[in-house]
Design a protein around this motif. Structure first.
Motif, PDB file in Angstrom:
ATOM      1  N   ALA A  68      -8.725  -2.431   6.562  1.00 47.57           N
ATOM      2  CA  ALA A  68      -7.976  -2.791   5.491  1.00 47.57           C
ATOM      3  C   ALA A  68      -7.688  -0.826   5.720  1.00 47.57           C
ATOM      4  O   ALA A  68      -6.634  -0.389   5.332  1.00 47.57           O
ATOM      5  CB  ALA A  68      -8.198  -2.878   3.675  1.00 47.57           C
ATOM      6  N   ILE A  69      -8.763  -0.060   5.507  1.00 49.68           N
ATOM      7  CA  ILE A  69      -9.284   0.906   4.934  1.00 49.68           C
ATOM      8  C   ILE A  69      -8.218   1.789   6.048  1.00 49.68           C
ATOM      9  O   ILE A  69      -7.718   2.741   5.910  1.00 49.68           O
ATOM     10  CB  ILE A  69      -9.798   2.259   4.913  1.00 49.68           C
ATOM     11  N   ARG A  70      -8.921   2.086   7.474  1.00 52.13           N
ATOM     12  CA  ARG A  70      -8.295   1.774   8.623  1.00 52.13           C
ATOM     13  C   ARG A  70      -6.403   1.821   8.829  1.00 52.13           C
ATOM     14  O   ARG A  70      -6.275   2.727   9.623  1.00 52.13           O
ATOM     15  CB  ARG A  70      -8.572   1.730  10.466  1.00 52.13           C
ATOM     16  N   CYS A  71      -6.104   1.023   8.140  1.00 55.45           N
ATOM     17  CA  CYS A  71      -4.850   0.621   9.216  1.00 55.45           C
ATOM     18  C   CYS A  71      -3.671   0.151   7.624  1.00 55.45           C
ATOM     19  O   CYS A  71      -2.768   0.213   7.385  1.00 55.45           O
ATOM     20  CB  CYS A  71      -4.576  -1.348   9.011  1.00 55.45           C
ATOM     21  N   ALA A  72      -4.819   1.032   6.239  1.00 55.26           N
ATOM     22  CA  ALA A  72      -3.784   1.427   5.256  1.00 55.26           C
ATOM     23  C   ALA A  72      -3.287  -0.395   4.327  1.00 55.26           C
ATOM     24  O   ALA A  72      -1.630   0.201   3.959  1.00 55.26           O
ATOM     25  CB  ALA A  72      -2.987   2.304   5.376  1.00 55.26           C
TER      26      ALA A  72
ATOM     27  N   THR B 150     -13.087  -4.927   4.595  1.00 57.27           N
ATOM     28  CA  THR B 150     -13.035  -3.738   4.118  1.00 57.27           C
ATOM     29  C   THR B 150     -12.874  -2.927   5.517  1.00 57.27           C
ATOM     30  O   THR B 150     -12.143  -1.627   4.845  1.00 57.27           O
ATOM     31  CB  THR B 150     -14.206  -3.287   3.189  1.00 57.27           C
ATOM     32  N   ALA B 151     -13.000  -2.299   6.188  1.00 55.57           N
ATOM     33  CA  ALA B 151     -13.021  -1.730   7.021  1.00 55.57           C
ATOM     34  C   ALA B 151     -11.718  -1.068   7.805  1.00 55.57           C
ATOM     35  O   ALA B 151     -11.422  -0.421   7.782  1.00 55.57           O
ATOM     36  CB  ALA B 151     -14.766  -0.956   8.505  1.00 55.57           C
TER      37      ALA B 151
ATOM     38  N   LYS C 189       0.693  -1.444   0.110  1.00 56.28           N
ATOM     39  CA  LYS C 189       0.160   0.124   0.427  1.00 56.28           C
ATOM     40  C   LYS C 189       0.535   0.731   0.109  1.00 56.28           C
ATOM     41  O   LYS C 189       0.945   1.978  -0.840  1.00 56.28           O
ATOM     42  CB  LYS C 189      -1.592   0.137   0.856  1.00 56.28           C
TER      43      LYS C 189
END
Length: 300
Positions: free
Chosen positions: A295-299, A292-293, A178
């Motif tokens: 993955a977004i929160r933890c980059a 999904t949440a 990422k």
């Protein structure tokens, strides 16, 4: 899997059979966006991340679980000068030959032969039995990225060790990718490959604890690493898994005996396994349904 190889070993099925308990709900991450290697492999500096917890005798020892620290291990330190910090029962293979978990010798050989340009000065080593995944991703993963960036690494080879490592290391791989750093991971745990979806995975149907090949088999170890690094070139645009057609032993009767051996290892280690599981459960939150949440929160 290739038709000449057996069905991949199922750790979940084995543990359900041994414990009598149903496995926890499966995690199902979306495929990550990949960062392609921007040069030929022969020109790349390769970094290494291992989760078997190798460190020098002078380093502070790792905790057995939920240790969010890591050690930098110089490529110049001989393997017999290192301590194997991971306490899982499957460490028996690495105690025979550390190259099966931290293949420093094989990597130096392949560097000398020109498979890649340079092995990074220091490997990143941690004990991957970590259930505090929020802190792992928000604190430790960015630090690991910086370690590789400072070393000028172009590609990271990741080598997970125990079952818990096969959740920790794919998450780190996703975080590195990422942030723009290409990765390739070997895996010996089929279910985790498709649940956590490390950006590029070379699957090896071998015992856990042997992500770089069988102990005492240097030619096989070289084949594993060479094949794994080629996956970084072959899988460029979309998440993927490449099953390596490399067998543990010679073909024929007895080639699959490691499966029975792994089962017996876990039966014999029932007390230690329960103790480590209790320690991990203290900070575990299920990711199933929240991928999904997270993955977004933890980059990642």
């Amino acid at each position: 899997m290739p038709s000449n190889l057996p069905t991949p070993f199922s750790f979940k099925d084995m543990m359900a059979d041994i414990s009598g308990r149903q496995p926890s709900p499966a995690v199902d991450f979306d495929p990550p966006t990949l960062t392609s290697l921007q040069m030929p492999l022969a020109n790349a500096t390769v970094g290494v991340l291992v989760s078997c917890g190798v460190h020098t005798a002078e380093d502070a020892a790792f905790a057995s679980t939920n240790d969010l620290t890591y050690r930098l291990v110089s490529r110049d330190i001989e393997l017999d000068e290192l301590v194997l910090g991971h306490q899982a029962a499957i460490r028996k293979y690495a105690l025979q030959d550390l190259n099966c978990a931290y293949p420093r010798d094989r990597l130096l050989e392949l560097e000398a032969e020109g498979l890649f340009a340079k092995l990074a000065p220091h490997a990143v080593s941690l004990v991957g039995a970590i259930s505090d995944q929020e802190r792992l991703m928000q604190e430790t993963a960015p630090q690991i990225y910086e370690e590789f960036r400072k070393q000028g690494v172009d590609l990271v080879l990741l080598l997970p060790f125990c079952p818990a490592c096969h959740t920790t290391v794919p998450l780190i791989a996703r975080a590195l990718e990422k942030r723009g750093l290409p990765t390739v991971m070997t895996s010996c745990l089929w279910e985790r490959v498709h649940e956590y979806k490390a950006p590029r995975t070379a699957f090896l149907d071998f015992p856990m604890g042997c992500p770089a090949g069988r102990p005492g088999a240097p030619e096989q170890q070289r084949r594993v690493i060479t094949a794994a690094l080629s996956v970084a070139v072959d899988i460029r645009d979309a998440w993927g898994v490449q099953e390596l057609p490399i067998e543990w032993g010679t073909s024929g009767a007895g080639a699959d005996d490691w499966r029975s051996e792994v089962r017996q290892i876990y039966i014999d280690d029932a007390e230690g396994l329960a103790r480590r599981a209790d320690s991990l459960t203290e900070s575990r939150t299920t990711l199933a349904g929240q991928e999904t949440a997270f993955a977004i929160r933890c980059a990642c």
